[in-house]
Design a protein around this motif. Structure first.
Motif, mmCIF file in Angstrom:
data_model
loop_
_atom_site.group_PDB
_atom_site.id
_atom_site.type_symbol
_atom_site.label_atom_id
_atom_site.label_comp_id
_atom_site.label_asym_id
_atom_site.label_seq_id
_atom_site.Cartn_x
_atom_site.Cartn_y
_atom_site.Cartn_z
ATOM 1 N N LYS A 37 -15.655 -10.475 -3.891
ATOM 2 C CA LYS A 37 -14.731 -10.109 -4.965
ATOM 3 C C LYS A 37 -13.806 -11.240 -5.393
ATOM 4 O O LYS A 37 -13.091 -11.099 -6.388
ATOM 5 C CB LYS A 37 -13.873 -8.914 -4.524
ATOM 6 N N TYR A 39 -10.668 -14.156 -4.442
ATOM 7 C CA TYR A 39 -9.300 -14.005 -3.945
ATOM 8 C C TYR A 39 -8.544 -12.962 -4.759
ATOM 9 O O TYR A 39 -7.778 -12.159 -4.215
ATOM 10 C CB TYR A 39 -8.572 -15.348 -4.009
ATOM 11 N N THR A 43 -8.391 -7.009 -1.802
ATOM 12 C CA THR A 43 -7.035 -6.624 -1.403
ATOM 13 C C THR A 43 -6.899 -6.690 0.113
ATOM 14 O O THR A 43 -7.891 -6.608 0.849
ATOM 15 C CB THR A 43 -6.708 -5.196 -1.869
ATOM 16 N N THR A 44 -5.670 -6.815 0.575
ATOM 17 C CA THR A 44 -5.433 -6.844 2.023
ATOM 18 C C THR A 44 -5.799 -5.506 2.659
ATOM 19 O O THR A 44 -6.216 -5.461 3.818
ATOM 20 C CB THR A 44 -3.963 -7.179 2.324
ATOM 21 N N LYS A 45 -5.653 -4.426 1.909
ATOM 22 C CA LYS A 45 -6.029 -3.111 2.436
ATOM 23 C C LYS A 45 -7.537 -3.057 2.685
ATOM 24 O O LYS A 45 -7.998 -2.552 3.715
ATOM 25 C CB LYS A 45 -5.620 -2.014 1.453
ATOM 26 N N GLU A 46 -8.324 -3.602 1.760
ATOM 27 C CA GLU A 46 -9.779 -3.628 1.927
ATOM 28 C C GLU A 46 -10.184 -4.545 3.085
ATOM 29 O O GLU A 46 -11.100 -4.229 3.853
ATOM 30 C CB GLU A 46 -10.440 -4.110 0.634
ATOM 31 N N GLU A 55 -3.551 -2.139 7.882
ATOM 32 C CA GLU A 55 -3.008 -3.225 7.072
ATOM 33 C C GLU A 55 -1.774 -3.831 7.742
ATOM 34 O O GLU A 55 -1.526 -5.035 7.632
ATOM 35 C CB GLU A 55 -2.657 -2.712 5.675
ATOM 36 N N LYS A 65 -1.107 -12.673 1.806
ATOM 37 C CA LYS A 65 -2.505 -12.884 1.422
ATOM 38 C C LYS A 65 -2.797 -14.370 1.256
ATOM 39 O O LYS A 65 -3.894 -14.842 1.576
ATOM 40 C CB LYS A 65 -2.789 -12.131 0.121
#
Length: 218
Positions: A37, A39, A43-46, A55, A65
């Motif tokens: 995907k 940068y 997402t940091t959650k993903e 997270e 990030k």
């Protein structure tokens, strides 16, 4: 006879993974999602979900990030491979040593092809801080190779030239080959084997940097 029975406690807490193992999972997950995907898209959650952590745990290891991306670059790029190979090539003839560096460099680029492709496509949209991180990474990469070239100069093997420019020129030759062959799919690059390309490119570089090199009379 006395028999002792040991009852296993099924409710005993599970052994937690080490901090280093968790960090490695985060970096591997980040590389995978950045490669898919980019940068900007990941997402940091993903990434936390990919690493099978929360997270919050991710942020304990990497507060932002940007810091995570910087760590992915320093861990999964050619830089650690270059640092590892330099002591091993000490004392080898420059043609052989540079060919080993080039082969390792191309192998790393091939493994990280998806990451590089999406990085190139998104780079113009990066925030300024990301450009700073990427430029710092490139500077360290060039400086590491330049230190090797400078050592060859001090031993009288290579003529005097700017080792930073030499390092950039050397890596740029092979990055351009990788770019045209694996990213742009330029027709004609497949006509020569990778070993042949490495041998010829190293020859171009060496013939311009050896102390014994004599320029053709104009």
């Amino acid at each position: 006879m006395r028999v002792s029975i040991v009852h296993r406690n099924s409710h005993a807490p599970k052994q937690l993974p080490s901090r280093e193992a968790t960090r490695r999972r985060i970096l591997d997950g980040a590389l995978k999602l950045f490669s898919q995907k980019g940068y900007l898209g990941a997402t940091t959650k993903e990434i936390a979900r990919e690493a099978n952590i929360s997270e919050m745990t991710l942020f304990r290891h990497f507060p932002t990030k940007e810091v995570l991306f910087e760590s992915v670059l320093s861990t999964h790029s050619f830089l650690p491979a270059l640092k590892e190979i330099l002591p091993a090539i000490k004392g080898k003839p420059p043609e052989e040593a540079l060919a080993l560096i080039a082969r390792k460099y191309l192998a790393t680029l091939e493994r990280r092809k998806d990451f590089i492709k999406i990085l190139l496509s998104q780079s113009e949209f990066f925030p300024e801080k990301m450009h700073t991180i990427y430029h710092a990474f490139l500077s360290e990469l060039f400086s590491t190779l330049a230190a090797y070239l400078r050592e060859m100069q001090s031993e009288g093997i290579l003529r005097q030239f700017d080792p930073m420019l030499g390092a950039r020129a050397f890596l740029a030759m092979f990055f351009t080959y990788f770019l045209t062959k694996d990213i742009l799919r330029f027709q004609g690059t497949e006509q020569k084997s990778t070993d042949t390309v490495i041998r010829e490119y190293v020859g171009y570089f060496i013939n311009g940097t050896l102390r014994e090199y004599t320029a053709m009379a104009r």
